[in-house]
Write an enzyme that holds these catalytic residues in place. Structure first.
Site, mmCIF file in Angstrom:
data_model
loop_
_atom_site.group_PDB
_atom_site.id
_atom_site.type_symbol
_atom_site.label_atom_id
_atom_site.label_comp_id
_atom_site.label_asym_id
_atom_site.label_seq_id
_atom_site.Cartn_x
_atom_site.Cartn_y
_atom_site.Cartn_z
ATOM 1 N N ASP A 1 0.842 -1.193 0.000
ATOM 2 C CA ASP A 1 0.000 0.000 0.000
ATOM 3 C C ASP A 1 0.877 1.242 0.000
ATOM 4 O O ASP A 1 1.950 1.256 0.602
ATOM 5 C CB ASP A 1 -0.904 -0.017 1.242
ATOM 6 N N GLY A 2 0.394 2.281 -0.675
ATOM 7 C CA GLY A 2 1.072 3.571 -0.639
ATOM 8 C C GLY A 2 1.637 4.043 -1.955
ATOM 9 O O GLY A 2 2.260 5.115 -2.013
ATOM 10 N N ASN A 3 1.420 3.293 -3.042
ATOM 11 C CA ASN A 3 1.951 3.724 -4.340
ATOM 12 C C ASN A 3 1.386 5.079 -4.762
ATOM 13 O O ASN A 3 2.115 5.949 -5.254
ATOM 14 C CB ASN A 3 1.617 2.698 -5.425
ATOM 15 N N HIS B 1 2.756 3.101 -9.093
ATOM 16 C CA HIS B 1 2.693 1.646 -9.241
ATOM 17 C C HIS B 1 3.965 1.118 -9.907
ATOM 18 O O HIS B 1 4.488 0.064 -9.522
ATOM 19 C CB HIS B 1 1.463 1.251 -10.061
ATOM 20 N N ASN C 1 -10.647 -3.133 -6.391
ATOM 21 C CA ASN C 1 -9.826 -2.180 -7.139
ATOM 22 C C ASN C 1 -10.392 -1.845 -8.515
ATOM 23 O O ASN C 1 -9.942 -0.873 -9.148
ATOM 24 C CB ASN C 1 -8.394 -2.696 -7.288
ATOM 25 N N TRP C 2 -11.366 -2.621 -8.987
ATOM 26 C CA TRP C 2 -12.003 -2.283 -10.262
ATOM 27 C C TRP C 2 -12.732 -0.944 -10.186
ATOM 28 O O TRP C 2 -13.059 -0.344 -11.217
ATOM 29 C CB TRP C 2 -12.989 -3.376 -10.674
ATOM 30 N N ARG D 1 -5.981 -1.720 8.402
ATOM 31 C CA ARG D 1 -7.135 -2.530 8.009
ATOM 32 C C ARG D 1 -6.660 -3.731 7.204
ATOM 33 O O ARG D 1 -5.562 -3.745 6.661
ATOM 34 C CB ARG D 1 -8.148 -1.703 7.209
#
Length: 229
Positions: free
Chosen positions: A10-12, A27, A58-59, A183
């Site tokens: 996470d975090g891109n 990404h 993510n879609w 989470r």
């Protein structure tokens, strides 16, 4: 040393935003962190590494980002598979690949075919993966078998687990999440019942082998009681 480590990358997007770049650049920057983590996990003897690449949720992201990610998955997998094969890494996917673009799906299938005979670390790439859907998929398979045979099996944890995408893999002992988020994000809900969590504020593109080693050291300092004393 944990046998199985799972990583929520996470975090891109935040990494890119801090540099006034678009999210896809973030990404792309995260690919090097993936390489570093795979190499380090393999070097220290982790047997299974699961990376959360793309969730069923993510879609909902902007179409441009989703299309870019699918193209990035395909190009990265094709570019990396020979090196992974040389390192004796077995590549597999967990999730529903059926709705992925054909080029992306074929890239993952090629990686699986080329490396399926390898005996080293298993790299499980979670693509179009959602844990609730995974559990539902297993229950549906059990129900369909019962309907076909006319016999209702005894419902056990082992039976349900046998229908999960991760069947045959040990449950993760350690779950790493980057960027400080607290989470689970619909990731391996069944499998992480007794996993240890390691949360770091480091954004994924900045996550290197030293950060991975810090997570392993933190894990080794834990007292895992599994409900006992």
């Amino acid at each position: 040393m944990p046998q199985h480590v799972a990583v929520i990358m996470d975090g891109n997007g935040r990494w890119a935003k801090k540099r006034a770049l678009n999210r896809l650049r973030g990404h792309k920057a995260g690919i090097e962190a993936v390489r570093e983590t795979i190499r380090c996990a393999n070097d220290v003897g982790v047997r299974y590494l699961t990376i959360y690449s793309f969730s069923t949720e993510n879609w909902k992201r902007p179409q441009e980002e989703v299309v870019g990610l699918m193209d990035l998955f395909a190009k990265t997998m094709l570019a990396e598979v020979d090196g992974l094969d040389e390192e004796n890494v077995r590549v597999m996917t967990i999730g529903d690949l059926s709705i992925l673009p054909e080029e992306t799906r074929r890239a993952f299938e090629k990686a699986w075919e080329q490396t399926k005979g390898n005996s080293g670390m298993t790299l499980a790439v979670a693509v179009n993966y959602g844990a609730r859907q995974e559990i539902l998929h297993s229950v549906q398979a059990i129900a369909e078998q019962a309907a076909a045979t006319g016999e209702v099996p005894e419902m056990t944890e082992e039976l349900l687990a046998s229908g999960l995408y991760t069947a045959g893999m040990p449950d993760p002992e350690l779950v790493i999440r980057t960027s400080g988020e607290l989470r689970i994000s619909n990731f391996l809900l069944w499998q992480i019942a007794y996993s240890e969590f390691y949360i770091t504020d480091v954004l994924w593109p900045d996550f290197d082998r030293y950060e991975f080693l810090r997570a392993l050291l933190a894990f080794q300092g834990r007292n895992r009681r599994f409900g006992g004393v």
